[in-house]
Design a protein around this motif. Structure first.
Motif, PDB file in Angstrom:
ATOM      1  N   ALA A   1      44.743  33.692  45.789  1.00 30.55           N
ATOM      2  CA  ALA A   1      44.191  33.416  44.460  1.00 30.55           C
ATOM      3  C   ALA A   1      42.980  34.298  44.185  1.00 30.55           C
ATOM      4  N   ASP A   2      42.105  34.448  45.182  1.00 32.00           N
ATOM      5  CA  ASP A   2      40.916  35.287  45.018  1.00 32.00           C
ATOM      6  C   ASP A   2      41.291  36.744  44.763  1.00 32.00           C
TER       7      ASP A   2
ATOM      8  N   GLY B   1      44.116  37.661  43.299  1.00 31.97           N
ATOM      9  CA  GLY B   1      44.998  37.749  42.139  1.00 31.97           C
ATOM     10  C   GLY B   1      46.429  38.081  42.514  1.00 31.97           C
ATOM     11  N   VAL B   2      46.856  37.593  43.689  1.00 29.11           N
ATOM     12  CA  VAL B   2      48.206  37.860  44.175  1.00 29.11           C
ATOM     13  C   VAL B   2      49.051  36.594  44.047  1.00 29.11           C
ATOM     14  N   ASP B   3      50.152  36.672  43.359  1.00 34.99           N
ATOM     15  CA  ASP B   3      51.057  35.528  43.232  1.00 34.99           C
ATOM     16  C   ASP B   3      51.741  35.264  44.567  1.00 34.99           C
TER      17      ASP B   3
END
Length: 263
Positions: free
Chosen positions: A200-201, A203-205
């Motif tokens: 999440a930090d 920005g990776v799904d």
């Protein structure tokens, strides 16, 4: 371009072979995955002292998920990015249990491991995992925020600890991190939760996350990842819960998985 943007790799029984070595083939595959655009993070039960040298030999940079997810650290700045802590009072019932059964136990803060006794077998175990314990007169006197307590013994003794756990009335979580190891940690601490937060930090799904591991403490990160890969040397029930199975740790299973799914 790498198929997966974030790849989490367990260390013992996964990256390392049974001689606790990193093979040339594994190092080369990891480096090629990084060159292809993947971010690779170690996700290990080891503390930073045992994990960072492995990361350095792989030529990696950035954060390391340690203590089975109880602490994520940036080794460059020695800063703690995420920590799930408890104090010594919360494990005193477990320490007393270990003492009455002559089981070895220790406790860890993010950066240090504390023990109040260690025989030849325990010292050899610490050497293998790259740990220099801080010896104290009594674990009860450790006045630090802790992230993990570990119990070490035979496989049969660890089976007994798991059976007896409900009688110890401890709010913390118990996880079997190896045949001869049991870790006690904060209920929110897990490799899966730590990997989820790191993704999440960044920005990776989760669909772009791959995880590779070999034991029950790895299950959370395999379940979170878009692709969870078990080593062939994993327990059979663990392999059934994975999306895929690679070769074992003595056959460069991590390298095989990286070439197959990333490169």
């Amino acid at each position: 371009m790498a198929t997966y943007r974030l790849i989490a790799l367990d260390v013992d029984g996964t990256l390392l072979n049974d001689r606790d070595e990193l093979s040339r083939a594994t190092i080369e595959a990891v480096q090629k995955a990084v060159e292809a655009g993947a971010h690779i993070v170690l996700c290990t039960g080891r503390g930073p002292a045992g994990a960072i040298p492995v990361r350095d030999r792989l030529g990696l940079k950035g954060p390391v998920i340690t203590h089975n997810g109880a602490a994520t650290v940036d080794s460059g700045s020695r800063s703690v990015m995420t920590e799930y802590a408890f104090d010594i009072g919360e494990v005193m019932s477990v320490i007393r249990y270990c003492r009455t059964r002559s089981l070895h136990c220790d406790v860890s803060s993010v950066w240090d491991l504390f023990a109040d006794r260690a025989g030849e077998e325990e010292r050899e175990m610490y050497r293998i995992y790259g740990v220099e314990p801080v010896m104290v007169p009594d674990l009860a006197d450790v006045n630090r925020q802790l992230v993990k307590m570990t119990i070490f013994g035979s496989s049969a003794e660890m089976d007994r600890v798991e059976r007896d756990w409900p009688t110890l009335h401890c709010r913390l979580s118990i996880i079997r991190s190896g045949e001869r190891f049991i870790d006690i940690m904060h209920p929110q601490a897990s490799k899966g939760n730590a990997l989820c937060k790191l993704a999440a930090d960044m920005g990776v799904d989760r669909s772009q996350v791959m995880a590779v591991g070999n034991y029950y403490n790895d299950l959370g990160m395999l379940e979170f990842a878009g692709l969870g890969v078990a080593m062939a040397n994993s327990p059979e029930d663990f392999k059934r819960k994975a999306d895929a199975v690679t070769l074992d740790n003595n056959e460069d299973g991590v390298a095989h998985a990286l070439y197959r799914y990333v490169l």
